[in-house]
Structure formats: C-alpha cells, structure tokens
Design a protein around this motif. Structure first.
Motif, PDB file in Angstrom:
ATOM      1  N   GLU A   1       0.829  -1.204   0.000  1.00 37.30           N
ATOM      2  CA  GLU A   1       0.000   0.000   0.000  1.00 37.30           C
ATOM      3  C   GLU A   1       0.867   1.258   0.000  1.00 37.30           C
ATOM      4  O   GLU A   1       0.488   2.277  -0.560  1.00 37.30           O
ATOM      5  CB  GLU A   1      -0.926  -0.011   1.215  1.00 37.30           C
ATOM      6  N   PHE A   2       2.020   1.184   0.631  1.00 38.64           N
ATOM      7  CA  PHE A   2       2.972   2.291   0.651  1.00 38.64           C
ATOM      8  C   PHE A   2       4.333   1.710   0.313  1.00 38.64           C
ATOM      9  O   PHE A   2       4.773   0.746   0.946  1.00 38.64           O
ATOM     10  CB  PHE A   2       2.962   2.966   2.027  1.00 38.64           C
ATOM     11  N   SER A   3       4.989   2.251  -0.693  1.00 35.29           N
ATOM     12  CA  SER A   3       6.241   1.664  -1.183  1.00 35.29           C
ATOM     13  C   SER A   3       7.322   2.721  -1.306  1.00 35.29           C
ATOM     14  O   SER A   3       7.041   3.906  -1.502  1.00 35.29           O
ATOM     15  CB  SER A   3       6.031   1.017  -2.565  1.00 35.29           C
ATOM     16  N   ARG A   4       8.569   2.270  -1.207  1.00 36.70           N
ATOM     17  CA  ARG A   4       9.728   3.102  -1.515  1.00 36.70           C
ATOM     18  C   ARG A   4      10.512   2.404  -2.628  1.00 36.70           C
ATOM     19  O   ARG A   4      10.978   1.278  -2.459  1.00 36.70           O
ATOM     20  CB  ARG A   4      10.613   3.295  -0.283  1.00 36.70           C
ATOM     21  N   VAL A   5      10.607   3.064  -3.773  1.00 38.70           N
ATOM     22  CA  VAL A   5      11.353   2.520  -4.903  1.00 38.70           C
ATOM     23  C   VAL A   5      12.795   3.028  -4.802  1.00 38.70           C
ATOM     24  O   VAL A   5      13.023   4.245  -4.737  1.00 38.70           O
ATOM     25  CB  VAL A   5      10.720   2.943  -6.241  1.00 38.70           C
ATOM     26  N   VAL A   6      13.760   2.111  -4.782  1.00 40.29           N
ATOM     27  CA  VAL A   6      15.163   2.451  -4.549  1.00 40.29           C
ATOM     28  C   VAL A   6      15.975   2.068  -5.778  1.00 40.29           C
ATOM     29  O   VAL A   6      15.940   0.913  -6.230  1.00 40.29           O
ATOM     30  CB  VAL A   6      15.719   1.733  -3.309  1.00 40.29           C
ATOM     31  N   LEU A   7      16.741   3.051  -6.313  1.00 41.51           N
ATOM     32  CA  LEU A   7      17.610   2.821  -7.461  1.00 41.51           C
ATOM     33  C   LEU A   7      19.061   2.974  -7.014  1.00 41.51           C
ATOM     34  O   LEU A   7      19.399   3.940  -6.317  1.00 41.51           O
ATOM     35  CB  LEU A   7      17.319   3.813  -8.586  1.00 41.51           C
TER      36      LEU A   7
END
Length: 257
Positions: A99-105
């Motif tokens: 529902e809540f995400s952190r996309v990390v590159l």
C-alpha cells in the motif's frame, strides 16, 4: 480506484520535491531524462539511465517496469518488517502489492536514489455470515491500514478530541512530528513526510475535497485539509479512543519536552 500518488522528496535526486497523481491507465516514466527522452520523474544521477523505468496504474494496484539492462531496483515496504521486492533488469509490469512503497535505485555514490508511491486503496469484503455466500457483499467505505504510519498521523491529529482536552485547533505538523518521535517506526519522521501523509489521507483515503480559492494561501489550504481530515475521522468513528494505545506514552513525550 482513486489512483496513486508518487512523491520524490526534496533533495532526493538533486532537486526540489515532486508529487505526481496518476489515475487508472496512466503511466509515469522516471530516469535522468533528456530533450529526446522526456520523463515525468527526473532522477539526476549519472548512474541512472535516461529512461530508467516506468510506473503504470491499473484498477487495483500499480506496476513497475525496469528498463535498465543491468541494474535491479528494490521496492521496499516501509510500513512492514523489512519486506521488499527485487525488480530484475528488463522486467516489465511487475505488480507491486504494498500500500505504501519506496522505490530504490542504486547509484555510485554513498546513498541510493529513492521515491515513494502511495498505492490505490486496498478493499476488503465483509466477512461471510454463517453459511452465507461471498457474492453480493459490500466493501469498506474507508479502507485504512491501522498498522501504517499515515494512520498514526491521523490518530495524533485526533488525540486532543479523543482525550477531551477542549483543543483550540488541530495539532500542527511539527507537533505531530514531536508526538510520534518516541514510536519505533517514527524516529526519523520529518515534517515533510507528515504533510505527505496528511495529503494522502485527505485526497486518497478519505477523499475529502478541500476548496482552495485564489485568495487562500498554501498554509490556509493545508490547515483546512487537516481540519477536514480530523472532522471526518471523528464523525464516522474511523479513529476511536482505543486507537490512542498506538501512540507513544504521553509520559515519554512530556519527558522529551
């Protein structure tokens, strides 16, 4: 579904904060970008491709495509217990369940580049009655996750009324930050993050329309949004007295003060 909110924090990629709102069927591309490769979310780091990937919104979730030929991306669940997904290079349309995400590159520097995604509401069916079928059931009007940080923010906003202390106004954003500082999940919570959670509650979870005329300043609009969120949460019993147990103890808060 009401769509998703994508938020790039200020300084997260060398620039100012960016917030995108996408509805079902819409797509946002991210990467370094260029005149020939426009992107909606610019991530200014030399280790990130011109077109690093894209976000696509469906009716009930969102998908992440990784256009990098060599780098995997991580999608973390900041509200969970360390859950994450690894999206492999060239993976197209990976469904994201959080529902809540952190996309990390990944980058070549000391810290990675990341942005946040608030997903569509998760809908829940009524439990079936004894021997009753599941078909034809209603869904929850306000689908909130009581283990999420945004719910802690909502409880902190409602706390003065639930404790019957005759408040003059809704707690300010800095007051919410300080009130939640003793919570294990909120030790690094910032004022900007709290404001993002309030926006998410108002615009996606509780779907409150806060009118903003040309004469209303940004601060006035945000105060009106907080007032409306608290009013609806209390009127419909979304936040109740038993939810106060989710907050850090007031003795700890007084000691910090």
């Amino acid at each position: 579904m009401s769509g998703i909110v994508v938020h790039l924090p200020e300084g997260g990629a060398g620039g100012g904060a960016v917030t995108l709102r996408l509805g079902p069927g819409e797509v946002a591309r991210f990467g370094r970008g260029s005149a020939r490769t426009p992107v909606e979310l610019r991530l200014d780091d030399p280790a990130i491709s011109r077109l690093a990937g894209e976000i696509r919104v469906t009716d009930d979730h969102w998908q992440l495509s990784n256009h990098s030929p060599a780098q995997s991306y991580l999608v973390e669940n900041p509200e969970g217990a360390g859950e994450y997904l690894r999206v492999a290079p060239r993976r197209a349309g990976a469904p994201i369940p959080f529902e809540f995400s952190r996309v990390v590159l990944p980058t070549r520097g000391g810290s990675a580049v990341s942005f946040q995604v608030f997903a569509p509401d998760h809908l829940y069916l009524d439990p079936p009655g004894p021997g009753g079928p599941m078909t034809g059931r209603t869904v929850t009007a306000y689908s909130l996750d009581e283990t999420a940080t945004y719910f802690l923010v909502l409880v902190a906003l409602c706390e003065p009324w639930l404790r019957d202390v005759s408040p003059v106004s809704v707690p300010t954003t800095p007051q919410v930050v300080e009130r939640l500082r003793g919570h294990p999940a909120c030790g690094r919570l910032t004022a900007r993050a709290v404001s993002s959670h309030i926006d998410y509650l108002a615009e996606e979870k509780l779907r409150i329309g806060v009118p903003a005329g040309p004469e209303a300043g940004r601060g006035e609009r945000h105060n009106g949004k907080r007032d409306a969120v608290v009013g609806l949460a209390l009127r419909f019993g979304i936040v109740r007295e038993e939810h106060l147990a989710l907050l850090p103890s007031r003795a700890e808060a007084v000691a910090r003060g």
